[in-house]
Design a protein around this motif. Structure first.
Motif, PDB file in Angstrom:
ATOM      1  N   HIS A 261       0.765  -1.244   0.000  1.00  0.00           N
ATOM      2  CA  HIS A 261       0.000   0.000   0.000  1.00  0.00           C
ATOM      3  C   HIS A 261       0.796   1.295   0.000  1.00  0.00           C
ATOM      4  O   HIS A 261       0.382   2.265  -0.604  1.00  0.00           O
ATOM      5  CB  HIS A 261      -0.988  -0.003   1.175  1.00  0.00           C
ATOM      6  N   CYS A 296      -2.265  -4.862  -6.081  1.00  0.00           N
ATOM      7  CA  CYS A 296      -3.087  -4.243  -5.036  1.00  0.00           C
ATOM      8  C   CYS A 296      -2.981  -2.719  -5.080  1.00  0.00           C
ATOM      9  O   CYS A 296      -2.903  -2.150  -6.151  1.00  0.00           O
ATOM     10  CB  CYS A 296      -2.724  -4.793  -3.666  1.00  0.00           C
ATOM     11  N   CYS A 297      -2.928  -2.079  -3.927  1.00  0.00           N
ATOM     12  CA  CYS A 297      -2.984  -0.612  -3.965  1.00  0.00           C
ATOM     13  C   CYS A 297      -1.649   0.043  -4.261  1.00  0.00           C
ATOM     14  O   CYS A 297      -1.619   1.172  -4.748  1.00  0.00           O
ATOM     15  CB  CYS A 297      -3.632  -0.076  -2.702  1.00  0.00           C
ATOM     16  N   PHE A 314      -6.018  -7.873  -4.945  1.00  0.00           N
ATOM     17  CA  PHE A 314      -5.736  -8.779  -3.837  1.00  0.00           C
ATOM     18  C   PHE A 314      -5.632 -10.261  -4.220  1.00  0.00           C
ATOM     19  O   PHE A 314      -4.679 -10.945  -3.851  1.00  0.00           O
ATOM     20  CB  PHE A 314      -6.849  -8.560  -2.804  1.00  0.00           C
ATOM     21  N   CYS A 335      -2.872  -6.230   3.139  1.00  0.00           N
ATOM     22  CA  CYS A 335      -3.422  -7.070   2.070  1.00  0.00           C
ATOM     23  C   CYS A 335      -2.401  -8.027   1.451  1.00  0.00           C
ATOM     24  O   CYS A 335      -2.540  -8.444   0.300  1.00  0.00           O
ATOM     25  CB  CYS A 335      -4.099  -6.231   0.986  1.00  0.00           C
ATOM     26  N   GLY A 445     -13.411  -1.181  -2.948  1.00  0.00           N
ATOM     27  CA  GLY A 445     -13.194  -2.326  -2.063  1.00  0.00           C
ATOM     28  C   GLY A 445     -12.576  -3.522  -2.748  1.00  0.00           C
ATOM     29  O   GLY A 445     -12.223  -3.501  -3.922  1.00  0.00           O
ATOM     30  N   CYS A 446     -12.519  -4.567  -1.966  1.00  0.00           N
ATOM     31  CA  CYS A 446     -11.634  -5.702  -2.202  1.00  0.00           C
ATOM     32  C   CYS A 446     -12.210  -6.741  -3.159  1.00  0.00           C
ATOM     33  O   CYS A 446     -13.287  -6.576  -3.710  1.00  0.00           O
ATOM     34  CB  CYS A 446     -11.410  -6.394  -0.860  1.00  0.00           C
ATOM     35  N   GLY A 475      -9.119   1.086  -5.493  1.00  0.00           N
ATOM     36  CA  GLY A 475      -8.712  -0.199  -4.904  1.00  0.00           C
ATOM     37  C   GLY A 475      -8.869  -1.367  -5.867  1.00  0.00           C
ATOM     38  O   GLY A 475      -8.634  -1.253  -7.072  1.00  0.00           O
ATOM     39  N   CYS A 476      -9.289  -2.500  -5.317  1.00  0.00           N
ATOM     40  CA  CYS A 476      -9.415  -3.703  -6.146  1.00  0.00           C
ATOM     41  C   CYS A 476     -10.612  -3.611  -7.085  1.00  0.00           C
ATOM     42  O   CYS A 476     -10.658  -4.309  -8.102  1.00  0.00           O
ATOM     43  CB  CYS A 476      -9.496  -4.938  -5.254  1.00  0.00           C
ATOM     44  N   CYS A 518      -6.969   2.531  -2.129  1.00  0.00           N
ATOM     45  CA  CYS A 518      -8.026   2.567  -1.088  1.00  0.00           C
ATOM     46  C   CYS A 518      -8.031   3.891  -0.329  1.00  0.00           C
ATOM     47  O   CYS A 518      -9.091   4.429  -0.045  1.00  0.00           O
ATOM     48  CB  CYS A 518      -7.845   1.497  -0.035  1.00  0.00           C
ATOM     49  N   MET A 554     -13.604  -7.633   1.936  1.00  0.00           N
ATOM     50  CA  MET A 554     -13.123  -8.626   2.915  1.00  0.00           C
ATOM     51  C   MET A 554     -12.369  -7.957   4.061  1.00  0.00           C
ATOM     52  O   MET A 554     -12.242  -8.499   5.132  1.00  0.00           O
ATOM     53  CB  MET A 554     -12.256  -9.709   2.254  1.00  0.00           C
ATOM     54  N   SER A 555     -11.846  -6.745   3.854  1.00  0.00           N
ATOM     55  CA  SER A 555     -10.919  -6.161   4.823  1.00  0.00           C
ATOM     56  C   SER A 555     -11.633  -5.264   5.841  1.00  0.00           C
ATOM     57  O   SER A 555     -12.646  -4.638   5.537  1.00  0.00           O
ATOM     58  CB  SER A 555      -9.883  -5.333   4.049  1.00  0.00           C
ATOM     59  N   LYS A 557     -10.420  -2.590   6.638  1.00  0.00           N
ATOM     60  CA  LYS A 557     -10.259  -1.248   6.064  1.00  0.00           C
ATOM     61  C   LYS A 557     -11.487  -0.879   5.230  1.00  0.00           C
ATOM     62  O   LYS A 557     -11.910   0.276   5.216  1.00  0.00           O
ATOM     63  CB  LYS A 557      -9.014  -1.192   5.182  1.00  0.00           C
TER      64      LYS A 557
HETATM   65  S1  MSK Z   1      -5.894  -3.512  -1.754  1.00  0.00           S
HETATM   66  S2  MSK Z   1      -8.092  -3.216   1.259  1.00  0.00           S
HETATM   67  S3  MSK Z   1      -8.041  -5.814  -0.911  1.00  0.00           S
HETATM   68  S4  MSK Z   1      -9.395  -2.855  -1.964  1.00  0.00           S
HETATM   69 FE1  MSK Z   1      -6.128  -1.676  -1.053  1.00  0.00          FE
HETATM   70 FE2  MSK Z   1      -7.807  -4.280  -2.374  1.00  0.00          FE
HETATM   71 FE3  MSK Z   1      -9.297  -4.162  -0.218  1.00  0.00          FE
HETATM   72 FE4  MSK Z   1      -6.714  -4.470   0.020  1.00  0.00          FE
END
Ligand code: MSK
Length: 662
Positions: A261, A296-297, A314, A335, A445-446, A475-476, A518, A554-555, A557
């Motif tokens: 991230h 990912c991010c 992810f 992640c 989101g993820c 994000g994802c 994200c 899923m997170s 966050k």
């Molecule tokens: S990377 S927080 S899986 S959006 Fe930010 Fe993707 Fe969710 Fe991680």
């Protein structure tokens, strides 16, 4: 034998998953199938905050009768669990922001000489908001004060965090009325953990209001600080072309995946990978060059500013290794599945952890230090180059990619609607008022292996634009749209409803806008605020015909993000089951109580068709409340039909426009 159920709507990922299954290589998709979630924990009915338990609050009338050893009721347990998740998500984004603030400080004082202030305009804007004088001062002096002021925001004990005043006035009043203005980021996170400790806050409503408060410390604190500092250090994004898919891994180059991230080290890797000595070193080892690949991010950060290709979100992390082409996967925080180290043992890939906060057993650890950032980046690249000769195992090699356009910062969206001198949100607001654009949907989101990867993101993105709803994504969710080819403007414009298409063509923007990582969900808050300030769409974010969705979350966050959107006045829909499913009282608070107090609500809806229907109904309800022209499908051209998931699967080929592209 029953036909195999596809695991991913990402065609390249799906091919690798099938290949891995045939090889007996395990992925998150297999583990999700084998490991059924514990239904008690899954629904928020398990309390494990003290050692008298864990207490499982189950039974036919659990809501009324079940008690933990201390006497805690099911709504208390569920609300406490939820608040803890939101606090954890807030802590993650905000700790990332803290690292960014320290990097800005060290860049300003010269302690981190590899970093510079790149966007002075943005620095000035931030200095003005933070009431830091700029007149007659060097950018380093201003940057130092901005960094110090932001660092102060984490430990601030009283008052209000500084960016609260960026929200519409009416929104600020709502927050003050309910006592949910965050004082300092760390204080809110610590207080959430205290309140959820055994024997403290035992009122579900009070706990859920605390969730709104801590989430605001994320949205209008951690996330926003992080976005702004990243723009100052590395430049505010502008549209950029790139490619998406695991297929971007190259056979004849050293492939280095940057995953996680925080963008600081990845930015240095981007710079150093272009140095003649490093490129020469790669050639000496038999490679034609260095191919940087995002994941990912971190991918979103370097994609938005440099057009570095993305291998996806992810769920693609293990799969990228299974190409057998990844010399190194460099990770920092968040992640990152520990499973990538296991996957790497079957291939030649080196997994390199770089943060003392995020080590993984059996990975190579090279500690990142912003004061010698380029040196660390060179060390990582050399290790990857040295590893090129070790490529032996054959992997699943698919080389299809999807072109895309990313880089839509809120500043650029402002600019594209009127140029340098007349930048404004007027055209967007006018188009919404006239009904050309029905509303705005944030799909963020993820991915979650319990849902066919990308399928809900893709479905919703396309159905929204067909229904003249402008989509913003991060994000994802953004990776999903990119891999599906929906971020190729000509493809998205072809699928968009006639009103939306007309506006996008006039402004010169695609109907699905990639806003970043994200933490850049804060850009959506800023865009919503600009729309309010522009006029004609009410005087608060809660008045806007807009919705937020995290269909494959899923997170923790994601929960923090969803909650700060609710606290900011939005209707937010998450996919899959609710983490508080066991308690109808907590679900009632999330919808009725929150809506009545702050104008936003949070619902968990497993069916994407229902998500779409409810989102569109909400947008129309908001239009009606604003007394805007009733949205009429096809008024500005040919009406497009709402498509079911089943229809959509039949049209899989059409909706996967990256097929057949070079
Ligand atoms: S990377 S927080 S899986 S959006 Fe930010 Fe993707 Fe969710 Fe991680």
């Amino acid at each position: 034998m029953a036909p195999r159920t596809p695991k991913s709507a990402d065609k390249v990922a799906e091919e690798i998953i099938e290949w891995a299954e045939a090889q007996g290589l395990e992925t998150a998709f297999d583990r999700a199938e084998k490991l059924k979630p514990c239904p008690i924990g899954h629904s928020g009915a398990c309390c494990k905050i003290c050692f008298m338990g864990p207490c499982r609050l189950v039974g036919p009338d659990a809501e009324e009768t079940a008690r933990g050893v201390c006497g805690a009721t099911l709504p208390v347990v569920s609300a406490r669990n939820f608040l803890r998740m939101v606090a954890a998500g807030t802590a993650a984004h905000s700790d990332h922001a803290r690292d960014m603030a320290f990097t800005l400080l060290e860049a300003a004082t010269g302690e981190a000489p590899d970093f510079k202030v790149r966007d002075t305009q943005k620095l000035k804007k931030l200095a003005d908001i933070l009431e830091i004088p700029t007149e007659g001062r060097t950018k380093e002096e201003v940057a130092k004060d901005v960094a110090l002021k932001i660092i102060e925001q984490f430990g601030q004990q009283k008052g209000e965090i500084a960016f609260v005043k960026r929200a519409p006035k009416k929104r600020q009043e709502v927050w003050r009325k309910w006592g949910i203005v965050p004082r300092g980021i760390d204080r809110e996170v610590a207080e959430a953990l205290h309140r959820t400790n055994m024997g403290v806050d035992q009122d579900p409503e009070n706990l859920m209001m605390a969730a709104l408060k801590v989430s605001l410390a994320d949205g209008w604190g951690g996330c926003m600080f992080s976005t702004d500092i990243t723009d100052i250090l590395f430049g505010t994004p502008r549209p950029v072309r790139a490619q998406a898919s695991i297929g971007i891994m190259k056979e004849d180059e050293v492939n280095v995946v940057v995953h996680g991230h925080e963008p600081t080290l990845a930015e240095m890797i981007v710079e150093v990978s272009q140095e003649p000595e490093i490129l020469e070193y790669a050639r000496q080892k038999g490679a034609k060059g260095i191919n940087l690949v995002g994941m990912c991010c971190t991918a979103n950060e370097v994609l938005m500013r440099h057009g570095i290709p993305t291998a996806g979100g992810f769920l693609n992390q293990e799969l990228a290794i299974m190409t057998g082409l990844a010399e190194a996967v460099m990770v920092d925080v968040q992640c990152i599945m520990p499973a990538i180290v296991e996957a790497s043992k079957k291939f030649h890939t080196k997994v390199i952890t770089t943060s003392y906060k995020g080590k993984i057993k059996d990975a190579v650890h090279i500690q990142y230090d912003e004061r010698r950032a380029k040196e660390v980046a060179r060390q990582i690249l050399r290790l990857a180059i040295d590893n090129y000769a070790n490529r032996t195992a054959s992997g699943s090699r698919v080389h299809e990619t999807s072109p895309l356009i990313a880089g839509f910062s809120h500043e650029y969206i402002d600019y594209m609607q009127g140029g340098r001198f007349r930048a404004s949100f007027r055209p967007l607001n006018d188009a919404i008022m006239a009904g050309r654009i029905r509303g705005v949907a944030g799909i963020v989101g993820c991915n979650n292996p319990r849902i066919m990867q990308d399928s809900y993101h893709d479905y919703l993105a396309i159905e929204f634009i067909k229904n003249d709803v402008l989509v913003v994504t991060t994000g994802c969710g953004a990776h999903a749209c990119a891999k599906a080819g929906y971020m190729r403007p000509e493809v998205a414009l072809e699928m968009a409803g006639p009103g939306l298409r007309e506006v996008c063509e006039a402004i010169g923007c695609p109907p699905i806008l990639h806003l970043g990582a994200c933490v850049d969900n804060s850009r959506i808050l800023t865009i919503a605020t600009h729309m309010v300030h522009e006029g004609g769409l009410g005087d608060d974010i809660s008045d806007l015909p807009a919705v937020g969705l995290a269909p494959e979350w899923m997170s923790e966050k994601a929960l923090a993000i969803g909650t700060y959107f609710v606290a900011s006045g939005m209707y937010v829909i998450f996919g899959s089951e609710s983490p508080v499913e066991a308690s109808s009282e907590v679900k009632r608070i999330m919808t009725e109580v929150w809506e009545q107090r702050v104008g936003g609500k949070l619902e968990f809806i497993p069916d994407p068709e229902v998500m779409l229907r409810k989102a569109l109904e909400h947008i129309d309800k908001k239009r009606e409340a604003l007394k805007l022209r009733k949205y009429e499908p096809g008024r500005f051209g040919v009406e497009r039909k709402l498509m079911s998931m089943e229809d959509r699967r039949k049209l899989e080929k059409l909706s996967r426009p990256h097929e057949g592209l070079k």
